[in-house]
Design an enzyme around this catalytic site. Structure first.
Site, PDB file in Angstrom:
ATOM      1  N   TYR A  47       0.828  -1.221   0.000  1.00  0.00           N
ATOM      2  CA  TYR A  47       0.000   0.000   0.000  1.00  0.00           C
ATOM      3  C   TYR A  47       0.859   1.267   0.000  1.00  0.00           C
ATOM      4  CZ  TYR A  47      -4.131  -2.839   0.284  1.00  0.00           C
ATOM      5  OH  TYR A  47      -5.111  -3.744  -0.024  1.00  0.00           O
TER       6      TYR A  47
ATOM      7  N   ARG B 113       1.303   1.758  -3.596  1.00  0.00           N
ATOM      8  CA  ARG B 113       0.053   2.220  -4.224  1.00  0.00           C
ATOM      9  C   ARG B 113      -0.160   3.707  -3.920  1.00  0.00           C
ATOM     10  NH1 ARG B 113       1.092  -1.794  -5.581  1.00  0.00           N
ATOM     11  NH2 ARG B 113       1.719  -0.403  -7.243  1.00  0.00           N
TER      12      ARG B 113
ATOM     13  N   GLN C 142     -16.087   2.329  -5.878  1.00  0.00           N
ATOM     14  CA  GLN C 142     -15.375   1.171  -5.325  1.00  0.00           C
ATOM     15  C   GLN C 142     -13.888   1.463  -5.287  1.00  0.00           C
ATOM     16  OE1 GLN C 142     -17.165  -2.637  -7.261  1.00  0.00           O
ATOM     17  NE2 GLN C 142     -17.740  -0.917  -8.546  1.00  0.00           N
ATOM     18  N   ASN C 143     -13.506   2.603  -5.858  1.00  0.00           N
ATOM     19  CA  ASN C 143     -12.078   2.924  -5.956  1.00  0.00           C
ATOM     20  C   ASN C 143     -11.550   3.489  -4.636  1.00  0.00           C
ATOM     21  OD1 ASN C 143     -12.467   2.187  -8.566  1.00  0.00           O
ATOM     22  ND2 ASN C 143     -12.481   4.270  -9.376  1.00  0.00           N
ATOM     23  N   VAL C 144     -10.296   3.150  -4.351  1.00  0.00           N
ATOM     24  CA  VAL C 144      -9.680   3.673  -3.129  1.00  0.00           C
ATOM     25  C   VAL C 144      -8.835   4.913  -3.436  1.00  0.00           C
ATOM     26  CG1 VAL C 144      -9.753   1.436  -1.972  1.00  0.00           C
ATOM     27  CG2 VAL C 144      -7.704   2.054  -3.277  1.00  0.00           C
ATOM     28  N   ASP C 145      -8.785   5.312  -4.719  1.00  0.00           N
ATOM     29  CA  ASP C 145      -8.060   6.536  -5.046  1.00  0.00           C
ATOM     30  C   ASP C 145      -8.902   7.756  -4.673  1.00  0.00           C
ATOM     31  OD1 ASP C 145      -9.715   7.491  -7.320  1.00  0.00           O
ATOM     32  OD2 ASP C 145      -8.957   5.751  -8.388  1.00  0.00           O
TER      33      ASP C 145
ATOM     34  N   HIS D 221     -15.051   0.946  -0.618  1.00  0.00           N
ATOM     35  CA  HIS D 221     -13.952   0.031  -0.292  1.00  0.00           C
ATOM     36  C   HIS D 221     -12.779   0.720   0.410  1.00  0.00           C
ATOM     37  CE1 HIS D 221     -15.508  -2.871  -3.654  1.00  0.00           C
ATOM     38  NE2 HIS D 221     -16.257  -2.878  -2.573  1.00  0.00           N
TER      39      HIS D 221
ATOM     40  N   GLY E  90     -17.218   1.919 -15.589  1.00  0.00           N
ATOM     41  CA  GLY E  90     -15.939   1.231 -15.425  1.00  0.00           C
ATOM     42  C   GLY E  90     -15.865   0.237 -14.282  1.00  0.00           C
TER      43      GLY E  90
ATOM     44  N   SER F 193     -16.641  -4.027 -13.489  1.00  0.00           N
ATOM     45  CA  SER F 193     -17.051  -5.321 -14.060  1.00  0.00           C
ATOM     46  C   SER F 193     -18.303  -5.852 -13.372  1.00  0.00           C
ATOM     47  CB  SER F 193     -15.899  -6.320 -13.936  1.00  0.00           C
ATOM     48  OG  SER F 193     -15.489  -6.398 -12.593  1.00  0.00           O
TER      49      SER F 193
HETATM   50  N1  APR Z   1     -12.973   3.427 -19.106  1.00  0.00           N
HETATM   51  C1  APR Z   1     -14.037   2.808 -18.557  1.00  0.00           C
HETATM   52  N2  APR Z   1     -14.009   1.508 -18.184  1.00  0.00           N
HETATM   53  C2  APR Z   1     -12.865   0.820 -18.376  1.00  0.00           C
HETATM   54  C3  APR Z   1     -11.722   1.411 -18.948  1.00  0.00           C
HETATM   55  C4  APR Z   1     -11.799   2.779 -19.337  1.00  0.00           C
HETATM   56  N3  APR Z   1     -10.776   3.421 -19.889  1.00  0.00           N
HETATM   57  N4  APR Z   1     -10.751   0.453 -19.009  1.00  0.00           N
HETATM   58  C5  APR Z   1     -11.276  -0.680 -18.490  1.00  0.00           C
HETATM   59  N5  APR Z   1     -12.560  -0.470 -18.115  1.00  0.00           N
HETATM   60  C6  APR Z   1     -13.528  -1.378 -17.507  1.00  0.00           C
HETATM   61  C7  APR Z   1     -13.299  -2.857 -17.756  1.00  0.00           C
HETATM   62  O1  APR Z   1     -13.875  -3.249 -19.011  1.00  0.00           O
HETATM   63  C8  APR Z   1     -14.033  -3.495 -16.588  1.00  0.00           C
HETATM   64  O2  APR Z   1     -15.408  -3.699 -16.858  1.00  0.00           O
HETATM   65  O3  APR Z   1     -13.449  -1.230 -16.109  1.00  0.00           O
HETATM   66  C9  APR Z   1     -13.890  -2.420 -15.486  1.00  0.00           C
HETATM   67  C10 APR Z   1     -12.893  -2.767 -14.410  1.00  0.00           C
HETATM   68  O4  APR Z   1     -13.334  -3.895 -13.719  1.00  0.00           O
HETATM   69  P1  APR Z   1     -12.509  -4.456 -12.468  1.00  0.00           P
HETATM   70  O5  APR Z   1     -11.063  -4.529 -12.811  1.00  0.00           O
HETATM   71  O6  APR Z   1     -13.187  -5.709 -12.053  1.00  0.00           O
HETATM   72  O7  APR Z   1     -12.674  -3.315 -11.348  1.00  0.00           O
HETATM   73  P2  APR Z   1     -13.872  -3.071 -10.355  1.00  0.00           P
HETATM   74  O8  APR Z   1     -15.174  -3.467 -10.964  1.00  0.00           O
HETATM   75  O9  APR Z   1     -13.714  -1.679  -9.869  1.00  0.00           O
HETATM   76  O10 APR Z   1     -13.518  -4.068  -9.183  1.00  0.00           O
HETATM   77  C11 APR Z   1     -14.347  -4.099  -8.066  1.00  0.00           C
HETATM   78  O11 APR Z   1     -12.901  -5.596  -6.920  1.00  0.00           O
HETATM   79  O12 APR Z   1     -10.675  -6.149  -6.614  1.00  0.00           O
HETATM   80  C12 APR Z   1     -11.794  -5.580  -6.022  1.00  0.00           C
HETATM   81  O13 APR Z   1     -12.016  -4.087  -4.252  1.00  0.00           O
HETATM   82  C13 APR Z   1     -11.583  -4.169  -5.582  1.00  0.00           C
HETATM   83  O14 APR Z   1     -12.984  -2.238  -5.827  1.00  0.00           O
HETATM   84  C14 APR Z   1     -12.483  -3.384  -6.491  1.00  0.00           C
HETATM   85  C15 APR Z   1     -13.566  -4.373  -6.819  1.00  0.00           C
END
Ligand code: APR
Length: 227
Positions: free
Chosen positions: A53, A56, A86-89, A104, A169, A171
């Site tokens: 961290y 990070r 969900q972002n920690v930034d 988160h 953004g 998943s």
């Molecule tokens: N703009 C928008 N979306 C994007 C971009 C972009 N430039 N690049 C990638 N993506 C999309 C991907 O297609 C995907 O659907 O962002 C999504 C990222 O998904 P994850 O990596 O699963 O991130 P997230 O959904 O935030 O994860 C949720 O999981 O690991 C844990 O606690 C962590 O908060 C996190 C949680």
């Protein structure tokens, strides 16, 4: 003012230089997620977790908000905007958004391992021996896998009241955050912005903008500001 509620994930910060999670083969910056983002990982190797961290935090301090973060801040000119991230930034705040709920946790905060209510702003490295005012070791203020997500209590009522709901953004595979969309009402217009094809939730009044955040959010915000 109409209420806009936005759920964001790692994708909105990708164009600021922060990697998403699931695009990295289950690794987070070359680490297994269970080693650096779980209570078990912390008990196994606190130095590794703190060092991870610390890196990070340094990485984040070198990043800037992108057009998508700024556009969401501009939306406040005409709407009551709440961002659930969900972002920690801290890029939503740096971009000017004034109401951000961090589901988160936050990278730039530390909290006591014993007294959860003791939370501090934290920008420098964190080491073993850094303690809260009551003498307990500090840890990153991050919700690790397997831990409760107390901010859901704040997020759910916001989503229930949304006049417009936007997902950017993420998943949508990590719960409970992914379930928030189910608290919207039937008639609420919903928008989903993501550059990759994804299984869309079977939710009424949902439109998919198949673009990167900088393009898709800019487009949608311009559209909403014209209404
Ligand atoms: N703009 C928008 N979306 C994007 C971009 C972009 N430039 N690049 C990638 N993506 C999309 C991907 O297609 C995907 O659907 O962002 C999504 C990222 O998904 P994850 O990596 O699963 O991130 P997230 O959904 O935030 O994860 C949720 O999981 O690991 C844990 O606690 C962590 O908060 C996190 C949680």
């Amino acid at each position: 003012m109409k209420k806009v509620v936005v759920l964001t994930g790692a994708g909105i910060s990708a164009e600021s230089g922060l990697k998403t999670f699931r695009d990295s083969n289950g690794l987070w910056e070359e680490h297994r997620i269970e080693d650096v983002a779980s209570p078990e990982g912390w008990y196994r190797n606190k130095e590794l977790v703190l060092d991870f961290y610390n890196q990070r935090r340094k990485q984040l301090l070198a990043c800037n908000p992108n057009r998508a973060h700024f556009a969401l801040a501009e939306l406040e000119q005409m709407y009551d905007v709440s961002i659930i991230t969900q972002n920690v930034d801290n890029l939503h705040e740096a971009g000017g958004s004034t109401h951000v709920v961090h589901l988160h946790g936050e990278l730039l905060k530390a909290r006591s391992t014993e007294y959860e209510e003791l939370i501090y702003d934290w920008q420098k490295d964190m080491v073993i021996g850094d303690t809260c005012e009551r003498g307990a070791q500090l840890r990153p203020h991050i919700v690790w896998f397997g831990e409760a997500v107390p901010k859901m209590d704040e997020a759910i009522p916001l989503v229930r009241q949304a006049d417009i709901f936007i997902v950017i953004g993420t998943s949508m595979v990590v719960y409970p955050a992914a379930g928030l969309i189910n608290y919207t009402s039937y008639e609420t217009p919903k928008w989903l912005i993501d550059p990759n094809d994804m299984p869309l939730p079977r939710i009424p009044n949902l439109k998919f903008i198949n673009e990167k955040a900088t393009v898709g959010v800019d487009y949608l915000v311009k559209l909403l500001l014209q209404e």
